[in-house]
Motif scaffolding. Structure first.
Motif, short mmCIF file in Angstrom:
data_model
loop_
_atom_site.label_atom_id
_atom_site.label_comp_id
_atom_site.label_asym_id
_atom_site.label_seq_id
_atom_site.Cartn_x
_atom_site.Cartn_y
_atom_site.Cartn_z
N LEU A 127 0.82 -1.22 0.00
CA LEU A 127 0.00 0.00 0.00
C LEU A 127 0.85 1.26 0.00
O LEU A 127 0.49 2.26 -0.63
N HIS A 128 1.98 1.22 0.70
CA HIS A 128 2.82 2.42 0.85
C HIS A 128 4.00 2.45 -0.13
O HIS A 128 4.85 3.35 -0.04
N HIS A 129 4.10 1.51 -1.05
CA HIS A 129 5.21 1.44 -2.02
C HIS A 129 6.57 1.25 -1.34
O HIS A 129 7.58 1.81 -1.76
N THR A 130 6.58 0.47 -0.28
CA THR A 130 7.84 0.21 0.42
C THR A 130 8.22 -1.27 0.39
O THR A 130 9.03 -1.72 1.19
N SER A 131 7.65 -2.01 -0.56
CA SER A 131 7.89 -3.46 -0.62
C SER A 131 9.25 -3.82 -1.20
O SER A 131 9.79 -4.88 -0.89
N GLY A 132 9.78 -2.98 -2.09
CA GLY A 132 11.01 -3.31 -2.79
C GLY A 132 10.78 -4.16 -4.03
O GLY A 132 11.73 -4.46 -4.76
N ASN A 288 11.15 1.94 7.95
CA ASN A 288 11.54 1.21 9.16
C ASN A 288 12.24 2.09 10.17
O ASN A 288 12.11 1.90 11.38
N ASP A 289 13.00 3.09 9.66
CA ASP A 289 13.75 3.96 10.58
C ASP A 289 12.91 5.16 11.05
O ASP A 289 13.43 6.05 11.72
N GLY A 290 11.64 5.18 10.71
CA GLY A 290 10.75 6.25 11.15
C GLY A 290 10.62 7.41 10.18
O GLY A 290 9.83 8.33 10.43
N THR A 291 11.37 7.39 9.09
CA THR A 291 11.28 8.47 8.11
C THR A 291 9.85 8.54 7.55
O THR A 291 9.33 7.56 7.04
N PRO A 292 9.21 9.70 7.67
CA PRO A 292 7.83 9.81 7.18
C PRO A 292 7.78 9.93 5.66
O PRO A 292 8.70 10.44 5.03
#
Length: 545
Positions: A127-132, A288-292
């Motif tokens: 959903l957030h385009h963070t899958s790789g 993962n590191d909290g970067t919004p």
């Protein structure tokens, strides 16, 4: 005697209006779309609304050149392309609300045919385009599938399942990926027992009265009142630019600007999903590191002229789209076009500027950037490479100016301080900052892109001959041939013929958005290449001869 054209009448009305006083908001909005008000050319539909009430609604240009049918703002249907993603996200959230899935579920629970990369990829990563996950559009294109070919969900799943690696570890970075939303559609089907098209019709479109909205998952299906998409062809002509791909989730919603107003109303008085759905759709992601992130779930959340803005655009084949919402003002704008040279994102914001004139915070009125003189512009010129995102950029110095170039794009860099430039003078939030060996470029809605300066390539003909040969990629299921001709390497790409390769930097070649980096054995012999396409990186091409 010829009748005056619609454009002539519009311009005449504006002239008279200005003679009598300031143009009305409707006249100003109409003037923005005057270039598209031609019966013999494709164009756009636009609608603006506020607090559920229409402000402006108009169609410009032709929905069909063959049948001389004009665009009707209330009836003409367009392919939304990636603006569709918010509906896919809504479908997933409705299933979560039903208790049939969880957003932190491993996607292999529903799609076990996908590779195990050692780290779980969750539904929320998609959903957030963070899958790789590598973008399947790039994978299919490089393997020889054209946009006009018939391409199915099975084709896309096979291409995704062949991938032996990721762009990055899940959750560690953001890269916009159509693969993620295509897979979300597959999960909807697995969990609900219905296609995304059927599920969305029953749970979203029909409850909201979106009678002209559907999801096209069969290229042969007739969509009533659909605009045909075209591309410019010659000085004044147009040619068809349609796609026969049948994948859904990342795109494929067919809709009108009038129906999009009904969807927008659900964010203020939710009939579908309640307040929880509205909140979850607009909840921005984080790494993962909290970067919004500015990407929420199928929507981008950002700032525009000092106000919150929720938006998403789309581009596929010859269709272009943009849907924006300014929640504080309850103002929404939709622009849908059937030509690729339109700019609906800009047009939608210009329409919002007109109907919200005087309501933006005064502090948001940024001063025009003031250019400064540079002692030596050429010091910034060179080739810059972003290995993680697979992006190559050139900075060229010409006539005392700097130009930022990527495939299909060239922008002037306006110097505002030594080492600091603005790519777009109208958007001060997009600076480009140079340091000794790096270039950091701000991007709207995404983390900054960091490029390293690399030395330009300078391989001799003899060295190029050592690269020539045949290569195979299991991940792309395709063969590629490199030949040396007239001192230059040419690459034969499946279905698309020969492409010239430029030696863009040491042991790297580029062509039409592709970067190929050589792999060598200990003796220095070329054993293969690694392909980078921006949204799909790291595919192996093994030398066969």
């Amino acid at each position: 005697m010829n009748q005056p054209s619609r454009l002539t009448l519009l311009l005449s009305a504006l002239i008279l209006s200005h003679a009598a006083g300031a143009a009305t908001p409707d006249e100003q909005a109409a003037a923005l779309f005057a270039p598209y008000a031609k019966a013999g050319a494709p164009g756009c539909a636009v609608a603006a609304w506020r607090d559920g009430k229409p402000l402006f609604e108009q169609g410009y240009g032709a929905a069909s050149l063959e049948h001389e049918v004009a665009i009707d703002a209330r009836r003409t249907v367009f392919d939304l392309a990636s603006t569709s993603k918010q509906f896919t996200a809504a479908a997933i959230l409705l299933l979560a609300q039903d208790g049939k899935l969880k957003l932190d579920d491993d996607i292999r629970r529903y799609l076990p045919q996908l590779p195990d990369y050692g780290t779980p990829i969750t539904i929320d990563h998609l959903l957030h385009h963070t899958s790789g996950l590598r973008d399947y559009l790039a994978l299919l294109n490089l393997s020889g599938v054209d946009d006009g070919d018939v391409s199915t969900s099975a084709d896309a799943l096979a291409a995704i399942a062949r991938q032996q690696g990721l762009n990055f570890q899940p959750g560690s970075a953001y890269t916009y990926s159509n693969t993620g939303y295509f897979l979300l559609a597959q999960i909807v089907e697995k969990v609900s027992g219905q296609s995304l098209a059927a599920f969305s019709k029953a749970r979203i479109f029909e409850p909201l009265g979106m009678a002209d909205t559907s999801i096209l998952d069969d290229h042969a299906k007739v969509v009533p009142h659909r605009a045909t998409a075209y591309r410019p062809d010659g000085p004044a002509g147009f040619a068809l630019l349609m796609s026969n791909w049948e994948q859904t989730g990342d795109g494929a919603v067919q809709s009108t600007v009038a129906d999009l107003a009904k969807w927008d109303a659900n964010f203020y008085q939710p009939k579908v999903g309640g307040a929880w759905l509205v909140e979850q759709l607009q909840a921005a992601g984080k790494l993962n590191d909290g970067t919004p992130l500015h990407y929420a779930r199928g929507l981008m959340v950002d700032q525009y002229r000092g106000l919150d803005i929720v938006a998403h655009g789309g581009a596929f084949a010859g269709y272009r789209s943009e849907l924006i919402r300014l929640p504080k003002l309850k103002l929404g704008v939709a622009v849908l076009c059937n030509r690729p040279d339109a700019a609906p994102a800009r047009l939608a914001r210009q329409v919002a500027d007109i109907y919200a004139a005087g309501e933006f915070p005064a502090a948001a009125a940024a001063a025009e950037p003031v250019p400064v003189a540079l002692a030596d512009p050429a010091r910034y010129a060179g080739v810059y490479w972003n290995a993680r995102e697979g992006m190559l950029r050139r900075v060229d110095a010409q006539d005392g100016k700097l130009w930022y170039a990527a495939p299909g794009m060239k922008q002037e860099l306006l110097p505002v301080a030594e080492g600091r430039f603005v790519r777009d003078p109208q958007r001060m939030a997009q600076p480009a900052v140079f340091t000794e060996r790096t270039l950091v470029v701000e991007r709207p809605g995404e983390p900054p892109a960091r490029f390293e300066r690399v030395s330009a390539g300078a391989m001799t003909p003899a060295q190029l001959a050592g690269v020539a040969g045949s290569y195979h990629s299991d991940e792309l299921n395709a063969d590629f041939t490199l030949r040396l001709k007239d001192g230059k390497l040419w690459m034969t790409v499946p279905r698309f013929g020969q492409q010239p390769l430029d030696n863009v930097f040491a042991d790297a070649f580029g062509a039409a958005g592709i970067v190929l980096r050589l792999e060598r054995d200990r003796a220095g012999k070329v054993t293969g290449m690694v392909a980078y396409l921006g949204r799909a990186n790291g595919m192996k091409l093994v030398r066969r001869g």
